[in-house]
Write a protein that holds these residues in place. Structure first.
Motif, PDB file in Angstrom:
ATOM      1  N   ILE A   8      37.115   7.967  18.967  1.00 46.47           N
ATOM      2  CA  ILE A   8      36.189   8.486  19.979  1.00 46.47           C
ATOM      3  C   ILE A   8      36.632   7.973  21.350  1.00 46.47           C
ATOM      4  O   ILE A   8      36.588   6.773  21.614  1.00 46.47           O
ATOM      5  N   GLU A   9      37.038   8.896  22.220  1.00 49.11           N
ATOM      6  CA  GLU A   9      37.601   8.514  23.519  1.00 49.11           C
ATOM      7  C   GLU A   9      36.606   7.780  24.426  1.00 49.11           C
ATOM      8  O   GLU A   9      37.018   7.124  25.378  1.00 49.11           O
ATOM      9  N   LEU A  10      35.304   7.872  24.122  1.00 53.26           N
ATOM     10  CA  LEU A  10      34.315   7.114  24.894  1.00 53.26           C
ATOM     11  C   LEU A  10      34.612   5.611  24.865  1.00 53.26           C
ATOM     12  O   LEU A  10      34.219   4.879  25.770  1.00 53.26           O
ATOM     13  N   PHE A  11      35.318   5.155  23.818  1.00 49.16           N
ATOM     14  CA  PHE A  11      35.607   3.729  23.671  1.00 49.16           C
ATOM     15  C   PHE A  11      36.904   3.310  24.361  1.00 49.16           C
ATOM     16  O   PHE A  11      37.174   2.121  24.500  1.00 49.16           O
ATOM     17  N   GLU A  69      25.991  10.599  16.064  1.00 48.94           N
ATOM     18  CA  GLU A  69      25.774  10.535  17.509  1.00 48.94           C
ATOM     19  C   GLU A  69      24.927   9.331  17.920  1.00 48.94           C
ATOM     20  O   GLU A  69      25.212   8.666  18.913  1.00 48.94           O
ATOM     21  N   THR A  72      26.994   6.138  17.679  1.00 49.02           N
ATOM     22  CA  THR A  72      27.958   6.092  18.785  1.00 49.02           C
ATOM     23  C   THR A  72      27.266   5.691  20.076  1.00 49.02           C
ATOM     24  O   THR A  72      27.762   4.838  20.826  1.00 49.02           O
ATOM     25  N   THR A  73      26.092   6.249  20.329  1.00 53.60           N
ATOM     26  CA  THR A  73      25.330   5.920  21.539  1.00 53.60           C
ATOM     27  C   THR A  73      24.982   4.438  21.569  1.00 53.60           C
ATOM     28  O   THR A  73      25.124   3.777  22.605  1.00 53.60           O
ATOM     29  N   VAL A  76      28.220   2.405  22.269  1.00 52.35           N
ATOM     30  CA  VAL A  76      28.652   2.539  23.669  1.00 52.35           C
ATOM     31  C   VAL A  76      27.757   1.683  24.563  1.00 52.35           C
ATOM     32  O   VAL A  76      28.238   0.989  25.470  1.00 52.35           O
ATOM     33  N   SER A  77      26.446   1.686  24.312  1.00 51.34           N
ATOM     34  CA  SER A  77      25.526   0.857  25.098  1.00 51.34           C
ATOM     35  C   SER A  77      25.859  -0.618  24.956  1.00 51.34           C
ATOM     36  O   SER A  77      25.877  -1.366  25.945  1.00 51.34           O
ATOM     37  N   CYS A  79      28.778  -1.918  24.107  1.00 53.35           N
ATOM     38  CA  CYS A  79      30.059  -2.154  24.768  1.00 53.35           C
ATOM     39  C   CYS A  79      29.900  -2.221  26.278  1.00 53.35           C
ATOM     40  O   CYS A  79      30.505  -3.075  26.933  1.00 53.35           O
ATOM     41  N   THR A  80      29.091  -1.343  26.828  1.00 52.90           N
ATOM     42  CA  THR A  80      28.866  -1.315  28.278  1.00 52.90           C
ATOM     43  C   THR A  80      28.326  -2.658  28.744  1.00 52.90           C
ATOM     44  O   THR A  80      28.766  -3.206  29.757  1.00 52.90           O
TER      45      THR A  80
END
Length: 85
Positions: A8-11, A69, A72-73, A76-77, A79-80
């Motif tokens: 997943i490119e978001l990472f 989804e 993943t959300t 991402v949170s 990781c942010t």
């Protein structure tokens, strides 16, 4: 080693920091950011999903599979918040 497919490119921006996942996890824990859980209740494998690879002896191997989804959300949170520490 096991590759995360699909990656997943978001990472990618978190991977691009070059930070060691182990150190990010330690700092996050100390800052009160526990590792997020997958929908089955197990800890997510940060290395597998963020770096795109992990070893086959991983203690979080049950998470070496695609996330939905919502998962993943959550990751991402985390990781942010955690990669900024």
């Amino acid at each position: 080693s096991e590759k995360c497919v699909p990656y997943i490119e978001l990472f990618a921006p978190f991977r691009a920091t070059g930070k060691q996942v182990r150190e990010v996890m330690r700092a996050a824990h100390e800052a009160g950011h526990p590792i997020p859980k997958s929908d089955n209740g197990s800890d997510m494998c940060i290395s597998y999903h963020v770096k795109g690879t992990c070893n086959t002896n991983c203690g979080r191997k049950s998470d070496h599979k695609p996330h939905n989804e919502g998962e993943t959300t959550r990751l991402v949170s985390w990781c942010t918040a955690s990669f900024e520490l």
